[in-house]
Design a protein around this motif. Structure first.
Motif, PDB file in Angstrom:
ATOM      1  N   TRP A 171     -15.519  77.633  31.349  1.00  0.00           N
ATOM      2  CA  TRP A 171     -14.273  77.239  30.551  1.00  0.00           C
ATOM      3  C   TRP A 171     -13.464  78.534  30.449  1.00  0.00           C
ATOM      4  CZ3 TRP A 171     -11.182  78.398  26.310  1.00  0.00           C
ATOM      5  CH2 TRP A 171     -10.040  77.579  26.410  1.00  0.00           C
ATOM      6  N   HIS A 172     -12.433  78.989  31.066  1.00  0.00           N
ATOM      7  CA  HIS A 172     -11.513  79.942  31.004  1.00  0.00           C
ATOM      8  C   HIS A 172     -10.182  79.737  30.335  1.00  0.00           C
ATOM      9  CE1 HIS A 172     -14.738  81.307  33.685  1.00  0.00           C
ATOM     10  NE2 HIS A 172     -14.609  80.312  34.258  1.00  0.00           N
ATOM     11  N   ASN A 199     -15.959  74.946  37.008  1.00  0.00           N
ATOM     12  CA  ASN A 199     -16.102  76.038  36.876  1.00  0.00           C
ATOM     13  C   ASN A 199     -17.392  76.603  36.623  1.00  0.00           C
ATOM     14  OD1 ASN A 199     -12.966  75.764  36.461  1.00  0.00           O
ATOM     15  ND2 ASN A 199     -13.518  75.016  34.763  1.00  0.00           N
ATOM     16  N   GLY A 200     -18.402  76.080  37.027  1.00  0.00           N
ATOM     17  CA  GLY A 200     -19.915  76.379  36.812  1.00  0.00           C
ATOM     18  C   GLY A 200     -20.183  77.352  37.976  1.00  0.00           C
ATOM     19  N   ASN A 201     -21.187  78.367  37.380  1.00  0.00           N
ATOM     20  CA  ASN A 201     -21.625  79.325  38.403  1.00  0.00           C
ATOM     21  C   ASN A 201     -23.064  79.683  38.121  1.00  0.00           C
ATOM     22  OD1 ASN A 201     -21.270  80.932  36.150  1.00  0.00           O
ATOM     23  ND2 ASN A 201     -19.856  82.469  36.991  1.00  0.00           N
ATOM     24  N   SER A 202     -23.679  79.008  37.102  1.00  0.00           N
ATOM     25  CA  SER A 202     -25.133  79.183  36.847  1.00  0.00           C
ATOM     26  C   SER A 202     -25.941  78.559  37.874  1.00  0.00           C
ATOM     27  CB  SER A 202     -25.394  78.699  35.525  1.00  0.00           C
ATOM     28  OG  SER A 202     -24.669  79.361  34.490  1.00  0.00           O
ATOM     29  N   ARG A 203     -27.185  78.660  37.907  1.00  0.00           N
ATOM     30  CA  ARG A 203     -28.134  78.034  38.911  1.00  0.00           C
ATOM     31  C   ARG A 203     -28.440  76.641  38.471  1.00  0.00           C
ATOM     32  NH1 ARG A 203     -32.362  81.522  42.045  1.00  0.00           N
ATOM     33  NH2 ARG A 203     -33.094  79.436  41.932  1.00  0.00           N
ATOM     34  N   VAL A 204     -28.521  75.798  39.241  1.00  0.00           N
ATOM     35  CA  VAL A 204     -29.086  74.374  38.746  1.00  0.00           C
ATOM     36  C   VAL A 204     -30.537  74.190  38.845  1.00  0.00           C
ATOM     37  CG1 VAL A 204     -26.776  73.498  39.315  1.00  0.00           C
ATOM     38  CG2 VAL A 204     -28.732  73.341  41.029  1.00  0.00           C
ATOM     39  N   ASN A 262      -8.403  74.414  33.951  1.00  0.00           N
ATOM     40  CA  ASN A 262      -9.810  74.132  34.107  1.00  0.00           C
ATOM     41  C   ASN A 262     -10.063  72.794  34.701  1.00  0.00           C
ATOM     42  OD1 ASN A 262     -11.458  76.418  32.493  1.00  0.00           O
ATOM     43  ND2 ASN A 262      -9.547  76.121  31.420  1.00  0.00           N
ATOM     44  N   GLU A 263     -10.655  72.460  35.776  1.00  0.00           N
ATOM     45  CA  GLU A 263     -10.970  71.285  36.258  1.00  0.00           C
ATOM     46  C   GLU A 263     -11.725  70.512  35.397  1.00  0.00           C
ATOM     47  OE1 GLU A 263      -9.046  70.085  38.962  1.00  0.00           O
ATOM     48  OE2 GLU A 263      -8.023  71.809  38.890  1.00  0.00           O
ATOM     49  N   PHE A 273     -25.396  62.253  29.192  1.00  0.00           N
ATOM     50  CA  PHE A 273     -24.965  63.388  29.907  1.00  0.00           C
ATOM     51  C   PHE A 273     -24.170  64.416  29.137  1.00  0.00           C
ATOM     52  CE2 PHE A 273     -24.865  59.346  32.506  1.00  0.00           C
ATOM     53  CZ  PHE A 273     -25.704  60.019  33.364  1.00  0.00           C
ATOM     54  N   PRO A 274     -24.669  65.762  29.143  1.00  0.00           N
ATOM     55  CA  PRO A 274     -23.875  66.852  28.193  1.00  0.00           C
ATOM     56  C   PRO A 274     -22.718  66.997  28.898  1.00  0.00           C
ATOM     57  CG  PRO A 274     -25.965  67.682  29.285  1.00  0.00           C
ATOM     58  CD  PRO A 274     -25.844  66.071  29.540  1.00  0.00           C
ATOM     59  N   VAL A 275     -21.617  66.879  28.523  1.00  0.00           N
ATOM     60  CA  VAL A 275     -20.092  66.775  28.965  1.00  0.00           C
ATOM     61  C   VAL A 275     -19.492  68.039  27.838  1.00  0.00           C
ATOM     62  CG1 VAL A 275     -20.192  65.015  30.321  1.00  0.00           C
ATOM     63  CG2 VAL A 275     -18.961  64.866  27.970  1.00  0.00           C
ATOM     64  N   ARG A 276     -18.687  69.009  28.433  1.00  0.00           N
ATOM     65  CA  ARG A 276     -18.352  69.859  27.647  1.00  0.00           C
ATOM     66  C   ARG A 276     -16.849  69.288  27.201  1.00  0.00           C
ATOM     67  NH1 ARG A 276     -18.810  75.987  29.510  1.00  0.00           N
ATOM     68  NH2 ARG A 276     -18.042  76.971  27.700  1.00  0.00           N
ATOM     69  N   ALA A 277     -16.826  69.546  25.689  1.00  0.00           N
ATOM     70  CA  ALA A 277     -15.392  68.819  25.188  1.00  0.00           C
ATOM     71  C   ALA A 277     -14.224  69.393  25.886  1.00  0.00           C
ATOM     72  CB  ALA A 277     -15.272  69.226  23.639  1.00  0.00           C
ATOM     73  N   ALA A 278     -13.902  70.676  26.033  1.00  0.00           N
ATOM     74  CA  ALA A 278     -12.727  71.253  26.753  1.00  0.00           C
ATOM     75  C   ALA A 278     -12.498  70.691  28.130  1.00  0.00           C
ATOM     76  CB  ALA A 278     -12.914  72.723  26.947  1.00  0.00           C
ATOM     77  N   LEU A 279     -13.403  69.759  28.625  1.00  0.00           N
ATOM     78  CA  LEU A 279     -13.397  69.257  30.126  1.00  0.00           C
ATOM     79  C   LEU A 279     -13.227  67.752  30.042  1.00  0.00           C
ATOM     80  CD1 LEU A 279     -15.756  71.629  31.768  1.00  0.00           C
ATOM     81  CD2 LEU A 279     -13.251  71.668  31.488  1.00  0.00           C
ATOM     82  N   VAL A 280     -13.119  67.088  28.842  1.00  0.00           N
ATOM     83  CA  VAL A 280     -13.469  65.727  28.680  1.00  0.00           C
ATOM     84  C   VAL A 280     -12.061  65.203  29.048  1.00  0.00           C
ATOM     85  CG1 VAL A 280     -13.670  63.913  27.147  1.00  0.00           C
ATOM     86  CG2 VAL A 280     -15.453  65.723  27.232  1.00  0.00           C
ATOM     87  N   LYS A 281     -11.053  65.735  28.512  1.00  0.00           N
ATOM     88  CA  LYS A 281      -9.418  65.026  28.712  1.00  0.00           C
ATOM     89  C   LYS A 281      -9.407  64.822  30.174  1.00  0.00           C
ATOM     90  CE  LYS A 281      -4.775  65.606  27.382  1.00  0.00           C
ATOM     91  NZ  LYS A 281      -4.100  66.555  26.557  1.00  0.00           N
ATOM     92  N   GLN A 282      -9.678  65.964  31.186  1.00  0.00           N
ATOM     93  CA  GLN A 282      -9.453  65.777  32.401  1.00  0.00           C
ATOM     94  C   GLN A 282     -10.370  64.776  33.362  1.00  0.00           C
ATOM     95  OE1 GLN A 282      -9.996  68.370  30.432  1.00  0.00           O
ATOM     96  NE2 GLN A 282      -9.682  70.372  31.679  1.00  0.00           N
ATOM     97  N   SER A 283     -11.297  64.170  32.348  1.00  0.00           N
ATOM     98  CA  SER A 283     -12.270  63.424  33.043  1.00  0.00           C
ATOM     99  C   SER A 283     -12.688  61.992  32.621  1.00  0.00           C
ATOM    100  CB  SER A 283     -13.744  64.345  33.036  1.00  0.00           C
ATOM    101  OG  SER A 283     -13.324  65.743  33.362  1.00  0.00           O
ATOM    102  N   PHE A 284     -11.690  61.419  31.694  1.00  0.00           N
ATOM    103  CA  PHE A 284     -11.713  60.390  30.883  1.00  0.00           C
ATOM    104  C   PHE A 284     -11.880  59.132  32.094  1.00  0.00           C
ATOM    105  CE2 PHE A 284      -8.695  61.468  27.714  1.00  0.00           C
ATOM    106  CZ  PHE A 284      -9.607  61.889  26.726  1.00  0.00           C
TER     107      PHE A 284
END
Length: 163
Positions: free
Chosen positions: A58-59, A26-31, A64-65, A88-99
């Motif tokens: 996150w929406h 869900n990211g849209n910022s520049r890398v 949220n994938e 690796f900074p990972v967003r808590a709201a996206l961790v469950k989908q990515s275990f």
């Protein structure tokens, strides 16, 4: 980097330097371009800990994938060429989908760790954080969690919290 260089001799703690080097869920910022970034940082601070992440969003009203296999494999490809520790900074709201993906990533090197962070309006559960704590190596996971979830998490793992 020049500011840090000026105070380098006075630093009494490890230096962690962060950049989002890959597009993420869900990211849209520049890398930030990974190779010039890591080369520049390493030239000033060869003993740095890199905090290399993905742009995320996150929406609350959408599905949220999480971090996909493609995302974590691309990150590992970049980071396996480094000699420094990497968190690796990972967003808590996206961790469950990515275990599965994140566990795979951590197993690729003992130099790797996760820093689980939260966005101000993110929705996630303390149970998700407890699952990570129970299934991942505790020495490889850091938490940067906002209140009130930080308080709830500490209580759930038995850390006495004063109000």
């Amino acid at each position: 980097m020049m500011l840090l260089e000026n105070v380098k001799g006075h630093l009494k703690r490890p230096v962690w330097i962060n950049a989002d080097i890959l597009p993420g869920p869900n990211g849209n910022s520049r890398v930030v371009d990974a190779k010039p970034f890591t080369d520049t940082v390493t030239s000033f601070f060869p003993d740095v800990t890199f905090s290399l992440g993905w742009t995320t969003g996150w929406h609350p009203e959408k599905v949220n994938e999480g971090y996909s296999w493609t995302m974590v494999k691309e990150m590992e490809y970049i980071c396996n060429q480094l000699s420094q520790p990497v968190t690796f900074p990972v967003r808590a709201a996206l961790v469950k989908q990515s275990f599965s993906q994140l566990l795979w990533l951590l197993k690729k090197s003992n130099r790797y760790s996760l820093t689980i962070w939260t966005g101000k309006n993110d929705n996630y559960s303390t149970e998700d954080l407890l699952y990570v704590r129970d299934h991942f190596d505790k020495k490889q996971v850091f938490y940067d969690i906002l209140e009130p979830q930080n308080h709830e998490f500490k209580q759930a793992i038995g850390i006495k919290v004063n109000l």
